[in-house]
Scaffold this active site. Structure first.
Site, short mmCIF file in Angstrom:
data_model
loop_
_atom_site.label_atom_id
_atom_site.label_comp_id
_atom_site.label_asym_id
_atom_site.label_seq_id
_atom_site.Cartn_x
_atom_site.Cartn_y
_atom_site.Cartn_z
N THR A 44 0.82 -1.21 0.00
CA THR A 44 0.00 0.00 0.00
C THR A 44 0.87 1.26 0.00
O THR A 44 0.48 2.28 -0.59
CB THR A 44 -0.96 0.00 1.19
OG1 THR A 44 -0.25 -0.37 2.38
CG2 THR A 44 -2.08 -1.01 0.98
N THR A 45 2.05 1.21 0.63
CA THR A 45 2.97 2.35 0.57
C THR A 45 3.48 2.56 -0.85
O THR A 45 3.83 3.68 -1.24
CB THR A 45 4.16 2.14 1.53
OG1 THR A 45 3.65 1.96 2.86
CG2 THR A 45 5.13 3.30 1.53
N TYR A 107 -13.20 -2.30 2.48
CA TYR A 107 -14.53 -1.83 2.12
C TYR A 107 -15.59 -2.93 2.23
O TYR A 107 -16.67 -2.70 2.77
CB TYR A 107 -14.58 -1.22 0.71
CG TYR A 107 -15.90 -0.51 0.44
CD1 TYR A 107 -16.10 0.80 0.88
CD2 TYR A 107 -16.94 -1.15 -0.21
CE1 TYR A 107 -17.31 1.44 0.68
CE2 TYR A 107 -18.16 -0.52 -0.41
CZ TYR A 107 -18.34 0.77 0.03
OH TYR A 107 -19.54 1.40 -0.15
N TYR A 133 -1.88 -9.52 6.18
CA TYR A 133 -1.68 -8.12 6.56
C TYR A 133 -2.96 -7.60 7.16
O TYR A 133 -3.98 -7.47 6.49
CB TYR A 133 -1.27 -7.32 5.31
CG TYR A 133 -1.05 -5.84 5.53
CD1 TYR A 133 -0.88 -5.28 6.79
CD2 TYR A 133 -1.02 -4.97 4.43
CE1 TYR A 133 -0.68 -3.92 6.96
CE2 TYR A 133 -0.81 -3.61 4.60
CZ TYR A 133 -0.64 -3.09 5.86
OH TYR A 133 -0.45 -1.75 6.02
N ARG A 138 -7.21 1.04 8.13
CA ARG A 138 -7.41 1.28 6.69
C ARG A 138 -8.55 0.44 6.12
O ARG A 138 -9.28 0.88 5.23
CB ARG A 138 -6.12 0.95 5.93
CG ARG A 138 -4.96 1.90 6.19
CD ARG A 138 -5.02 3.11 5.26
NE ARG A 138 -3.83 3.93 5.33
CZ ARG A 138 -3.36 4.68 4.36
NH1 ARG A 138 -3.97 4.71 3.19
NH2 ARG A 138 -2.29 5.41 4.52
N LYS A 161 1.63 -9.54 9.12
CA LYS A 161 2.00 -8.15 9.36
C LYS A 161 0.88 -7.54 10.18
O LYS A 161 -0.24 -7.37 9.69
CB LYS A 161 2.20 -7.38 8.05
CG LYS A 161 2.47 -5.90 8.24
CD LYS A 161 2.56 -5.15 6.91
CE LYS A 161 2.75 -3.64 7.14
NZ LYS A 161 2.80 -2.89 5.86
N ILE A 203 7.69 -4.51 8.89
CA ILE A 203 7.55 -3.99 7.53
C ILE A 203 7.33 -2.50 7.72
O ILE A 203 6.27 -2.07 8.17
CB ILE A 203 6.42 -4.67 6.76
CG1 ILE A 203 6.77 -6.16 6.56
CG2 ILE A 203 6.22 -4.00 5.40
CD1 ILE A 203 5.70 -6.96 5.85
#
Length: 293
Positions: A44-45, A107, A133, A138, A161, A203
């Site tokens: 996502t980064t 979502y 993850y 988020r 993660k 991470i």
């Protein structure tokens, strides 16, 4: 293979929005030279949400090529569509990546049983290992420790993660999973404490700017020198918070541009350039942390 400091690598871009592959190579070299234990490409980064499949796959492929086997590369292949996550994983499986990082579907708000079915389907789709993850800030949906324990029974689901920032969650998860199940922090601010309490690595977003320090924190923790780990962490603690004044990766991209590692701080819409006030705040912290002279 999946222990230590893994950087959540940004995806550098030119001002016209095209991928800046020369800067990507420069960043990979920067991490190899400074002891980073591994790379996460197009997580996502890395702006996975706004890279189409062809770019996503090519950025991972180039990252593996630039790493040249010196450190492992994990590919972000998560999606809120199970079919899309499987497609990406299958397309990337042949690039030489060491494994996949797959985020809880966002979502959709899947039930815990839905998460189990989702991740098992992804793990069944290739021969490579999968790291789960969980980042409820988020995704809204939160993968519970009991769900992680159930997924840890799958032979190709090898780690988690955890970006909750909750050390109590780590302690709740540890007795439920096998000893070789890798527990990685996804929250820089609490990552040192995570390591002190038995975590296997991080991470890290901060590692984009301070790869040596993040690697040294992990190495000190693994050597049980927790005092040294905390001392190094204290030096860069301001980065852990100031990098998130605006949504990630807005400020990490600006910081790397400021440090001379990329040609621009361009982001794909709907993200836009950081505010001057945020830049000034971060620059002060970068100078006090020693990552910018």
């Amino acid at each position: 293979m999946f222990t230590g400091s893994f950087v959540a690598l940004i995806t550098p871009m030119f001002e016209d929005g095209q991928i800046d592959y020369p800067s990507l190579k420069k960043l990979v070299d920067f991490h190899i030279e400074n002891g980073t234990h591994g790379l996460v490409s197009v997580g996502t980064t890395g702006e996975s949400a706004t890279l189409p499949f062809d770019e996503h796959i090519e950025v991972v492929r180039r990252t593996v090529e630039y790493a040249a086997g010196k450190i492992p590369v994990i590919a972000g292949t998560g999606a809120n569509s199970t079919a899309e996550a499987i497609f990406l994983s299958q397309q990337i499986a042949t690039t030489g990546v060491a494994g996949f990082l797959s985020v809880v579907p966002y979502y959709n708000k899947p039930q815990q049983k839905g998460m189990i079915a989702h991740f098992e389907a992804i793990a069944d789709a290739t021969d490579l290992p999968v790291i789960l993850y969980n980042v409820p800030s988020r995704t809204v949906a939160d993968m519970l420790p009991e769900t992680v324990a159930e997924l840890a029974k799958h032979p190709k689901i090898v780690g988690l993660k955890d970006a909750t920032g909750d050390i109590a969650r780590l302690k709740e998860t540890q007795p439920l999973v096998p000893d070789d199940f890798v527990l990685l922090s996804g929250d820089d601010d609490s990552s040192c404490e995570f390591l002190v309490n038995g975590g296997h690595g991080v991470i890290s977003v901060t590692a984009n700017l301070a790869p040596k320090e993040m690697a040294d924190i992990c190495n000190a923790a693994f050597a049980k020198d927790f005092s040294l780990a905390k001392q190094i962490n204290e030096k860069i603690a301001g980065l852990h918070t100031s990098l998130f004044i605006e949504p990630n990766p807005v400020l990490p991209k600006w910081a790397l541009y400021k440090m001379g590692y990329t040609n621009s701080a361009f982001l794909r819409l709907p993200l836009v350039e950081s505010e001057l006030e945020s830049q000034n705040t971060l620059e002060q912290v970068m100078r006090s942390s020693g990552v910018l002279s």
